[in-house]
Enzyme design. Structure first.
Site, PDB file in Angstrom:
ATOM      1  N   ASN A   1       0.807  -1.219   0.000  1.00  0.00           N
ATOM      2  CA  ASN A   1       0.000   0.000   0.000  1.00  0.00           C
ATOM      3  C   ASN A   1       0.842   1.272   0.000  1.00  0.00           C
ATOM      4  OD1 ASN A   1      -2.559   1.032   0.088  1.00  0.00           O
ATOM      5  ND2 ASN A   1      -3.156  -0.304   1.768  1.00  0.00           N
ATOM      6  N   CYS A   2       1.857   1.289   0.865  1.00  0.00           N
ATOM      7  CA  CYS A   2       2.651   2.509   1.048  1.00  0.00           C
ATOM      8  C   CYS A   2       3.550   2.778  -0.147  1.00  0.00           C
ATOM      9  CB  CYS A   2       3.498   2.405   2.308  1.00  0.00           C
ATOM     10  SG  CYS A   2       2.521   2.087   3.775  1.00  0.00           S
TER      11      CYS A   2
ATOM     12  N   ILE B   1     -15.736 -11.049  17.718  1.00  0.00           N
ATOM     13  CA  ILE B   1     -15.283 -10.202  16.604  1.00  0.00           C
ATOM     14  C   ILE B   1     -14.099  -9.342  17.048  1.00  0.00           C
ATOM     15  CG2 ILE B   1     -15.969  -8.490  14.877  1.00  0.00           C
ATOM     16  CD1 ILE B   1     -18.858  -9.359  15.232  1.00  0.00           C
TER      17      ILE B   1
ATOM     18  N   ALA C   1     -10.850  -6.611  15.636  1.00  0.00           N
ATOM     19  CA  ALA C   1     -10.618  -5.647  14.558  1.00  0.00           C
ATOM     20  C   ALA C   1      -9.204  -5.102  14.661  1.00  0.00           C
ATOM     21  CB  ALA C   1     -11.637  -4.515  14.618  1.00  0.00           C
TER      22      ALA C   1
ATOM     23  N   TYR D   1      28.899   5.343  18.038  1.00  0.00           N
ATOM     24  CA  TYR D   1      29.660   6.469  17.506  1.00  0.00           C
ATOM     25  C   TYR D   1      30.955   6.044  16.822  1.00  0.00           C
ATOM     26  CZ  TYR D   1      32.970  10.311  17.392  1.00  0.00           C
ATOM     27  OH  TYR D   1      33.927  11.202  16.982  1.00  0.00           O
TER      28      TYR D   1
END
Lengths: 557, 557
Positions: A41-42, A279, A281, A428
């Site tokens: 999608n992205c 259910i 989601a 670093y």
């Protein structure tokens, strides 16, 4: 056990695959209204922009491979049109044959995503006016750009999709105009940071309007359109992308009587379970308690959706044991040469929710300044002035912005403090960071503010400093002459101690330098000599790139 | 108050500047044996390699600018030769005039750093044999390379400095040979990960010896040297860099009777205070409690040194209030095309300290696989199998390695768990990450191991799997034919369910795929059908790049 999952992209596909991994014997059906499952999608705007050249790369799995690998019955071009929660039954519509049929379930998962907002504006349903939500939309826009002579495109809405579409079409050589009704682009940013995004976009030839909405799209005699804006301006365009926003696709859930929140999302508990215990989601369709703002919001992000899928599957198969802790809205977007990211809540959102906070702006180098390739980034953090808890961070720059946003994200997620930022132990070596990483620097500066070692004022305040206060630019005369804040006088930091006798203690002294460090040193010298002194957060550089923008033009004119 | 700081680089300079910021009236003297203050120590190898072209870029401040800006009396070419802790007095030697003088102090800071180890090997003091510790050393080496015909150089020691010097000299077109007495390079890594570093270095034409020490350096008739190794081999070289290691420069402290630890570092409490309450110490000269290994170690890292400087100054000026919590050894090094980093403790160190742990190897993509520029990284984490606390992480790859090491560092520093890795909310857009970041993936896999959803074996175990067990390669036939582990048979994952009747439950089944995901799916199918099954951690790819290296050559030969 028989599981049905409605929606086969991020959250749904993750849920289905995880169920299979946990239960080899389960019956799993995945329903998808469109023709494609588990796609990227992205990546869609980047496919339109030819950055991703191969359309096949967008597809991770197809229905057949899901069947083969996971033994999951994937039904594409199938729409769920009704849930009967009393009888654990679903009515499905085969979109090809237009026949309906029923399917029972033990557990149902809603991963129906979100739908683009299309306001009732005249002309909104014209040809060549598109939203970008799925592969089908993408193919349509790609075809128009390929087959028609698209010289000019208009993007309505300056959020993620709008910005990415703007950039990608610009990348194809199309002239783009970006329209945003709100006072700023990218509302995950504060207004000052959003101004920098706007400057970057404009510097690439894109016309940007803020505070200006779309009122009408008129069809012209040829295939072009005329766009009419709120301020009365009209202009011609060939293609319109609507990216005004989305809403949770919770129609099915509402009709089934499931609890839905104030912002339209299906309400779930921490186990991803709706008000009906059979259910669940996940993804864009839900809304969830925001860990910082203490309110319920939809989360339109792929990362959390994938994580919810895993959690949801675990809980359905093994009982409710795994909890989702919410999303801190960690986001990022590439805007031409800049990377812009944020995590947590920005100052505007915190103010709206009456959450006490201070913001502090610092500049940092992506890697050691003496090593090639270092570029500067600006960081704005918000923190609780009493506890030091980090509430949010916004970062704009080039290299290494994504890294710092991710680091801040871990601290925001874990409700950690300014002390933790100071202690952050970065990896670093000169090609990667500095001995004091920009994350440390943000912590050091915030710590100075909390400990009252430094008092700060903001670029917005700087505009209001009049002649009753003293504004001192502590940079070198050369820097001062190249541009300064109106009404400032110049006393170079290294000369400041010699000028103390001239400075009155009767009024507040406002100091600033280029990015804030020398101003801080000046403020320490002055305050220890008994002056009331404040330092400009982010320095002249931040002022110049934000509230100073208009003022500089005024001075030039 | 009168403060004296001995040593003017990372820790010392940070301490001095912070004291001034907190106390404008203090008398501050900073003593430096060399000619330079506050320079970019970590940049020295890159200056030799011409990656940093401008020598001036190495210097952040000089004595004069320290005086001007911070009103600090900086005395270069001055050596502290004795501390009299009873009388709070220091004996200093002016190296130019060779005169000694005394200086009293209220508070003294030791930031004397570390000294390179020079073992008593014949020839070690020959010409053109150098250590790289400061600007002076660097200038010497740079001059030899510039003025003499250096065709071949030998680096003794495969730690950070050795690797960086090897790379930089190779970058100049010099043939380099790297000698390491230990069985592996880069001892912050486990042996398997270090093998990948060795492969990368060798692929750039550098000859690498491990398990082979230097025994003698012989002067030849011309300016070249002959190197004699432990295994008897001799070869000719023009320049020798000794980077065998360093020891805390604690001679002054020892002579003054301060407490010193088992590893030679000055012992300090969490406030950076030595056993004498008026003497503090920071940087490479100290040793400090390691947060994971529960033992005291020196910390030869610039990041912690800088942080200690700030903490030390705060405590000296305001009383002991700010605590240093130790270093988790977060480190990184660029090795030609690869970036190699780690945080926390590796498996070898954990084993030495009898700390129970499991390791898990995963591969991840630097950004979304469908977006250009994605490269793969390998991640090895160690965690406590009961609590899930993350004990360490090692990462090798190209893009985005530094980011993941930093993220892991925050989790290790804060003693967080595998659950936290799963929940990490990354800044996701296709150019920056994936919907499931490699950090999440490492968490998901470790969680499966902890929850007994998956059992793993390591590449070392794979070598020992004989004919009594069944080894199944679940990749495609094409992948299998291109190279596989000896004794494996091939059953493609998507066909596995059809082949169950052929597989006996009497013996353990060992599966593997390319990176571990398909092997995991296969292990789920098999274990739910009643098989005892284990999956190869890191997959064939990790095996091939580590323990499989020699075996493949054997098979080829």
């Amino acid at each position: 056990m028989k599981y049905i999952i409605i929606g086969a992209v991020a959250g749904g596909a993750s849920t289905a695959a995880r169920i299979r991994r946990l239960d080899e014997t389960a019956e799993i059906i995945m329903i998808e209204k469109g023709n494609y499952v588990s796609y990227a999608n992205c990546g869609l705007p980047y496919y339109i922009g030819d950055v991703i050249k191969d359309r096949d790369k967008l597809f991770i799995q197809d229905a057949a491979s899901f069947k083969r690998r996971f033994n999951i019955d994937v039904r594409v071009k199938t729409e769920a049109i009704e849930i009967d929660p009393k009888n654990n039954e679903l009515t499905l519509l085969d979109l090809d044959s237009q026949k309906t049929y029923k399917e029972s379930y033990d557990k149902l998962v809603l991963s129906t995503g979100a739908v683009p907002i299309k306001p009732p504006i005249p002309g909104i349903n014209s040809s060549n006016v598109f939203t970008i939500r799925d592969v089908h939309d993408t193919d349509l826009v790609k075809a128009v750009i390929k087959n028609e002579d698209v010289k000019h495109a208009t993007v309505i809405g300056g959020g993620f999709i709008g910005i990415e579409m703007m950039e990608n079409m610009s990348h194809l050589g199309i002239n783009v105009r970006l329209i945003e009704r709100a006072p700023q682009l990218l509302t995950f940013l504060d207004e000052d940071m959003a101004l920098m995004a706007k400057t970057e976009i404009e510097s690439h030839g894109v016309v940007v309007d803020v505070n200006n909405g779309l009122t009408e799209i008129k069809d012209n005699a040829d295939s072009s359109k005329t766009i009419v804006l709120e301020n009365g301006e009209e202009f011609q365009t060939d293609l319109v992308i609507l990216s005004i926003g989305v809403l949770p696709n919770s129609f099915l859930a509402k009709a089934a009587g499931l609890d839905v929140g104030a912002r339209g999302g299906v309400l779930v508990n921490e186990f991803m379970q709706t008000s009906n215990s059979d259910i669940y989601a996940v993804g864009d369709v839900i809304e969830f308690h925001h860990p910082i703002c203490e309110a319920s919001y939809p989360i339109y992000l792929a990362g959390p959706a994938n994580k919810q899928g895993r959690i949801c599957a675990n809980n359905m198969v093994n009982g409710n044991t795994k909890a989702f802790k919410g999303s801190v809205s960690t986001t990022i977007v590439k805007v031409f040469g800049k990377t812009i990211g944020a995590t947590g809540s920005n100052s505007r959102m915190l103010t709206n929710h009456k959450i006490k906070h201070i913001t502090s702006v610092t500049h940092g180098s992506s890697n050691a300044g003496y090593y090639p390739g270092a570029s500067q980034m600006v960081i704005k953090i918000a923190f609780n002035p009493e506890t030091g808890v980090l509430l949010g961070a916004q970062v704009i720059g080039q290299e290494g912005v994504d890294k710092r946003v991710d680091i801040f994200s871990t601290y925001v997620q874990n409700k950690q403090t300014i002390d933790d930022l100071m202690e952050f132990e970065q990896a670093y070596a000169p090609p990667f960071s500095s001995a004091k990483d920009p994350v440390n620097m943000a912590g050091f500066v915030a710590n100075n503010i909390m400990d009252n070692v430094m008092h700060i004022y903001s670029p917005a305040d700087a505009v209001e400093i009049g002649s009753s206060e003293l504004l001192i630019d502590v940079r070198t005369p050369l820097e001062f002459e190249a541009g300064s804040i109106p009404n400032a006088i110049n006393i170079e930091l290294d000369e400041l101690r010699n000028h103390l006798p001239e400075l009155s203690k009767d009024r507040t002294i406002y100091v600033y330098c280029e990015v804030g460090l020398r101003g801080y040193l000046a403020s320490r010298i002055l305050s220890q000599h008994g002056y009331d002194v404040q330092n400009l957060t982010g320095g002249y550089k931040f002022w110049k790139n934000t509230y100073g923008l208009g003022i500089q033009e005024l001075v030039k004119a």
